[in-house]
Design a protein around this motif. Structure first.
Motif, PDB file in Angstrom:
ATOM      1  N   ASP A 118      -2.980  -0.227 -11.872  1.00  0.00           N
ATOM      2  CA  ASP A 118      -2.479  -0.944 -13.038  1.00  0.00           C
ATOM      3  C   ASP A 118      -2.109  -2.371 -12.635  1.00  0.00           C
ATOM      4  OD1 ASP A 118      -1.234  -0.761 -15.885  1.00  0.00           O
ATOM      5  OD2 ASP A 118       0.350  -1.617 -14.631  1.00  0.00           O
ATOM      6  N   ARG A 119      -2.704  -3.336 -13.307  1.00  0.00           N
ATOM      7  CA  ARG A 119      -2.520  -4.738 -12.932  1.00  0.00           C
ATOM      8  C   ARG A 119      -1.068  -5.191 -13.080  1.00  0.00           C
ATOM      9  NH1 ARG A 119      -5.257  -9.506 -12.268  1.00  0.00           N
ATOM     10  NH2 ARG A 119      -4.295 -11.370 -13.146  1.00  0.00           N
ATOM     11  N   SER A 120      -0.409  -4.805 -14.158  1.00  0.00           N
ATOM     12  CA  SER A 120       0.963  -5.276 -14.385  1.00  0.00           C
ATOM     13  C   SER A 120       1.918  -4.740 -13.323  1.00  0.00           C
ATOM     14  CB  SER A 120       1.437  -4.881 -15.785  1.00  0.00           C
ATOM     15  OG  SER A 120       1.432  -3.470 -15.938  1.00  0.00           O
ATOM     16  N   ALA A 121       1.713  -3.494 -12.901  1.00  0.00           N
ATOM     17  CA  ALA A 121       2.571  -2.927 -11.850  1.00  0.00           C
ATOM     18  C   ALA A 121       2.337  -3.644 -10.530  1.00  0.00           C
ATOM     19  CB  ALA A 121       2.291  -1.432 -11.698  1.00  0.00           C
ATOM     20  N   ALA A 122       1.062  -3.900 -10.185  1.00  0.00           N
ATOM     21  CA  ALA A 122       0.755  -4.604  -8.941  1.00  0.00           C
ATOM     22  C   ALA A 122       1.356  -6.006  -8.949  1.00  0.00           C
ATOM     23  CB  ALA A 122      -0.753  -4.673  -8.732  1.00  0.00           C
ATOM     24  N   LEU A 123       1.312  -6.669 -10.106  1.00  0.00           N
ATOM     25  CA  LEU A 123       1.856  -8.026 -10.197  1.00  0.00           C
ATOM     26  C   LEU A 123       3.366  -8.042  -9.961  1.00  0.00           C
ATOM     27  CD1 LEU A 123      -0.177  -9.547 -13.162  1.00  0.00           C
ATOM     28  CD2 LEU A 123      -0.253 -10.232 -10.752  1.00  0.00           C
ATOM     29  N   GLU A 124       4.057  -6.977 -10.357  1.00  0.00           N
ATOM     30  CA  GLU A 124       5.499  -6.909 -10.075  1.00  0.00           C
ATOM     31  C   GLU A 124       5.755  -6.976  -8.573  1.00  0.00           C
ATOM     32  OE1 GLU A 124       8.464  -4.621 -12.002  1.00  0.00           O
ATOM     33  OE2 GLU A 124       7.092  -3.947 -13.558  1.00  0.00           O
ATOM     34  N   ALA A 125       4.921  -6.289  -7.811  1.00  0.00           N
ATOM     35  CA  ALA A 125       5.067  -6.316  -6.354  1.00  0.00           C
ATOM     36  C   ALA A 125       4.694  -7.684  -5.797  1.00  0.00           C
ATOM     37  CB  ALA A 125       4.197  -5.232  -5.724  1.00  0.00           C
ATOM     38  N   TRP A 126       3.604  -8.265  -6.284  1.00  0.00           N
ATOM     39  CA  TRP A 126       3.171  -9.591  -5.814  1.00  0.00           C
ATOM     40  C   TRP A 126       4.241 -10.652  -6.083  1.00  0.00           C
ATOM     41  CZ3 TRP A 126      -0.861 -10.911  -2.829  1.00  0.00           C
ATOM     42  CH2 TRP A 126      -1.945 -10.032  -2.723  1.00  0.00           C
ATOM     43  N   ARG A 127       4.961 -10.504  -7.178  1.00  0.00           N
ATOM     44  CA  ARG A 127       5.948 -11.516  -7.582  1.00  0.00           C
ATOM     45  C   ARG A 127       7.324 -11.286  -6.974  1.00  0.00           C
ATOM     46  NH1 ARG A 127       3.876 -11.092 -13.829  1.00  0.00           N
ATOM     47  NH2 ARG A 127       2.139 -12.610 -13.663  1.00  0.00           N
ATOM     48  N   ASP A 128       7.503 -10.191  -6.250  1.00  0.00           N
ATOM     49  CA  ASP A 128       8.792  -9.894  -5.632  1.00  0.00           C
ATOM     50  C   ASP A 128       8.998 -10.838  -4.443  1.00  0.00           C
ATOM     51  OD1 ASP A 128      10.981  -8.851  -4.260  1.00  0.00           O
ATOM     52  OD2 ASP A 128      10.426  -6.769  -4.657  1.00  0.00           O
ATOM     53  N   PRO A 129      10.012 -11.700  -4.490  1.00  0.00           N
ATOM     54  CA  PRO A 129      10.217 -12.664  -3.398  1.00  0.00           C
ATOM     55  C   PRO A 129      10.586 -12.013  -2.069  1.00  0.00           C
ATOM     56  CG  PRO A 129      12.089 -12.694  -4.905  1.00  0.00           C
ATOM     57  CD  PRO A 129      11.035 -11.841  -5.548  1.00  0.00           C
ATOM     58  N   ALA A 130      10.972 -10.746  -2.097  1.00  0.00           N
ATOM     59  CA  ALA A 130      11.351 -10.050  -0.861  1.00  0.00           C
ATOM     60  C   ALA A 130      10.157  -9.409  -0.168  1.00  0.00           C
ATOM     61  CB  ALA A 130      12.403  -8.985  -1.159  1.00  0.00           C
ATOM     62  N   VAL A 131       8.977  -9.493  -0.800  1.00  0.00           N
ATOM     63  CA  VAL A 131       7.789  -8.805  -0.289  1.00  0.00           C
ATOM     64  C   VAL A 131       6.627  -9.782  -0.143  1.00  0.00           C
ATOM     65  CG1 VAL A 131       6.134  -6.937  -0.698  1.00  0.00           C
ATOM     66  CG2 VAL A 131       8.523  -6.664  -1.409  1.00  0.00           C
ATOM     67  N   SER A 132       5.959  -9.713   1.000  1.00  0.00           N
ATOM     68  CA  SER A 132       4.740 -10.486   1.245  1.00  0.00           C
ATOM     69  C   SER A 132       3.560  -9.523   1.294  1.00  0.00           C
ATOM     70  CB  SER A 132       4.846 -11.245   2.575  1.00  0.00           C
ATOM     71  OG  SER A 132       3.600 -11.820   2.928  1.00  0.00           O
ATOM     72  N   ILE A 133       2.489  -9.856   0.562  1.00  0.00           N
ATOM     73  CA  ILE A 133       1.318  -8.985   0.484  1.00  0.00           C
ATOM     74  C   ILE A 133       0.071  -9.788   0.827  1.00  0.00           C
ATOM     75  CG2 ILE A 133      -0.089  -7.517  -1.022  1.00  0.00           C
ATOM     76  CD1 ILE A 133       2.449  -7.157  -2.773  1.00  0.00           C
ATOM     77  N   HIS A 134      -0.771  -9.229   1.699  1.00  0.00           N
ATOM     78  CA  HIS A 134      -2.064  -9.879   1.933  1.00  0.00           C
ATOM     79  C   HIS A 134      -3.146  -8.835   2.194  1.00  0.00           C
ATOM     80  CE1 HIS A 134      -1.001  -9.467   6.249  1.00  0.00           C
ATOM     81  NE2 HIS A 134      -2.304  -9.490   6.459  1.00  0.00           N
ATOM     82  N   ASP A 135      -4.352  -9.184   1.783  1.00  0.00           N
ATOM     83  CA  ASP A 135      -5.495  -8.301   1.956  1.00  0.00           C
ATOM     84  C   ASP A 135      -6.118  -8.599   3.310  1.00  0.00           C
ATOM     85  OD1 ASP A 135      -8.163  -7.153   1.843  1.00  0.00           O
ATOM     86  OD2 ASP A 135      -7.798  -6.896  -0.304  1.00  0.00           O
ATOM     87  N   ALA A 136      -6.177  -7.575   4.166  1.00  0.00           N
ATOM     88  CA  ALA A 136      -6.705  -7.745   5.521  1.00  0.00           C
ATOM     89  C   ALA A 136      -8.150  -7.271   5.641  1.00  0.00           C
ATOM     90  CB  ALA A 136      -5.825  -6.992   6.517  1.00  0.00           C
ATOM     91  N   GLY A 137      -8.799  -7.036   4.519  1.00  0.00           N
ATOM     92  CA  GLY A 137     -10.187  -6.608   4.537  1.00  0.00           C
ATOM     93  C   GLY A 137     -10.325  -5.102   4.477  1.00  0.00           C
ATOM     94  N   ASP A 138      -9.883  -4.416   5.522  1.00  0.00           N
ATOM     95  CA  ASP A 138      -9.963  -2.957   5.538  1.00  0.00           C
ATOM     96  C   ASP A 138      -8.633  -2.304   5.159  1.00  0.00           C
ATOM     97  OD1 ASP A 138      -8.473  -3.549   7.773  1.00  0.00           O
ATOM     98  OD2 ASP A 138      -9.854  -2.644   9.214  1.00  0.00           O
ATOM     99  N   ALA A 139      -7.659  -3.137   4.768  1.00  0.00           N
ATOM    100  CA  ALA A 139      -6.341  -2.631   4.402  1.00  0.00           C
ATOM    101  C   ALA A 139      -5.586  -3.694   3.615  1.00  0.00           C
ATOM    102  CB  ALA A 139      -5.548  -2.246   5.651  1.00  0.00           C
ATOM    103  N   VAL A 140      -4.530  -3.259   2.943  1.00  0.00           N
ATOM    104  CA  VAL A 140      -3.605  -4.177   2.271  1.00  0.00           C
ATOM    105  C   VAL A 140      -2.279  -4.074   3.009  1.00  0.00           C
ATOM    106  CG1 VAL A 140      -2.518  -4.843   0.109  1.00  0.00           C
ATOM    107  CG2 VAL A 140      -4.768  -3.737   0.079  1.00  0.00           C
ATOM    108  N   VAL A 141      -1.762  -5.208   3.448  1.00  0.00           N
ATOM    109  CA  VAL A 141      -0.564  -5.218   4.287  1.00  0.00           C
ATOM    110  C   VAL A 141       0.621  -5.758   3.492  1.00  0.00           C
ATOM    111  CG1 VAL A 141       0.454  -6.038   6.441  1.00  0.00           C
ATOM    112  CG2 VAL A 141      -2.012  -5.589   6.320  1.00  0.00           C
ATOM    113  N   MET A 142       1.708  -4.988   3.478  1.00  0.00           N
ATOM    114  CA  MET A 142       2.949  -5.375   2.816  1.00  0.00           C
ATOM    115  C   MET A 142       4.026  -5.553   3.879  1.00  0.00           C
ATOM    116  SD  MET A 142       2.923  -2.542  -0.263  1.00  0.00           S
ATOM    117  CE  MET A 142       4.160  -3.398  -1.244  1.00  0.00           C
ATOM    118  N   GLN A 143       4.673  -6.708   3.857  1.00  0.00           N
ATOM    119  CA  GLN A 143       5.715  -6.999   4.838  1.00  0.00           C
ATOM    120  C   GLN A 143       6.931  -7.607   4.151  1.00  0.00           C
ATOM    121  OE1 GLN A 143       2.862  -9.434   7.135  1.00  0.00           O
ATOM    122  NE2 GLN A 143       3.480  -8.222   8.928  1.00  0.00           N
TER     123      GLN A 143
END
Length: 210
Positions: free
Chosen positions: A4-29
């Motif tokens: 769900d796009r809206s749920a994913a965007l909540e995570a992307w917009r959280d200032p306490a969370v960094s998200i990046h696509d590493a190709g074979d995985a999605v990394v949350m820090q």
């Protein structure tokens, strides 16, 4: 099953969370202090890895957990034979690793939990098919009372495959699909809590365990 796009965007917009696509995985820090603990998380069968961003973001923000969500071969965990090091390499600063997953992803996580780098196992609406009862793994198994697929009865029936001190948590009102955000799933029960409440209960369980 797309996230769900809206749920994913909540995570992307959280200032306490960094998200990046590493190709074979999605990394949350965490953007703040990292705990040094990491979780390699395997999605359920045919579920978009991005569907788990929102549900896992609370634990990243509150506990400093690093999460590496794998992108399984053909979107099916059992076809993915890459070693755990493929994914832990994305977070070299992590000191101790857990493996986990949702549904069939959790079954796959059980199979790789014997890796020497793994300290513990975290299951979302899942259970093991192999015997880990004789290991010293720390285990957290979270189920939903309204889960129509990995039902409470199925989780209970496989309890003997986990270590005696494994922690089992059942979230009242939560169904199978609410461990991610990808819409209704055939055969699932009807949830009696909303996705926000489900995320809060998941975060509480993970924070208490970690």
């Amino acid at each position: 099953m797309m996230g769900d796009r809206s749920a994913a965007l909540e995570a992307w917009r959280d200032p306490a969370v960094s998200i990046h696509d590493a190709g074979d995985a999605v990394v949350m820090q965490p953007t703040g202090n990292a705990s040094g603990t990491g979780l390699v998380f395997v999605p359920g069968a045919l579920v978009d890895p991005y569907a788990y961003l929102y549900k896992l973001s609370g634990a990243v923000a509150e506990t400093g957990l690093t999460v590496v969500i794998t992108k399984p071969t053909l979107n099916l965990a059992f076809f993915d034979q890459r070693p755990l090091s493929t994914f832990t390499a994305h977070a070299p600063d992590v000191d101790e690793w857990y493996v986990g997953g949702h549904s069939l992803g959790g079954v796959r996580a059980c199979q790789v939990a014997d890796d020497p780098a793994v300290k513990g196992l975290i299951l979302f609406g899942s259970y093991c098919a192999n015997d880990l009862s004789g290991t010293d793994l720390r285990v957290l198994s979270i189920g939903g009372s309204r889960d129509g697929l990995s039902t409470p009865a199925k989780i209970a029936a496989a309890r003997h495959l986990l270590p005696a001190d494994a922690e089992l948590v059942e979230i009242d009102g939560m169904n199978h699909g609410q461990f991610g955000d990808y819409g209704p799933q055939s055969g699932d029960g009807v949830a009696t809590i909303d996705d926000h409440a489900a995320q809060e209960r998941l975060t509480e369980a993970l924070a208490a365990f970690l």
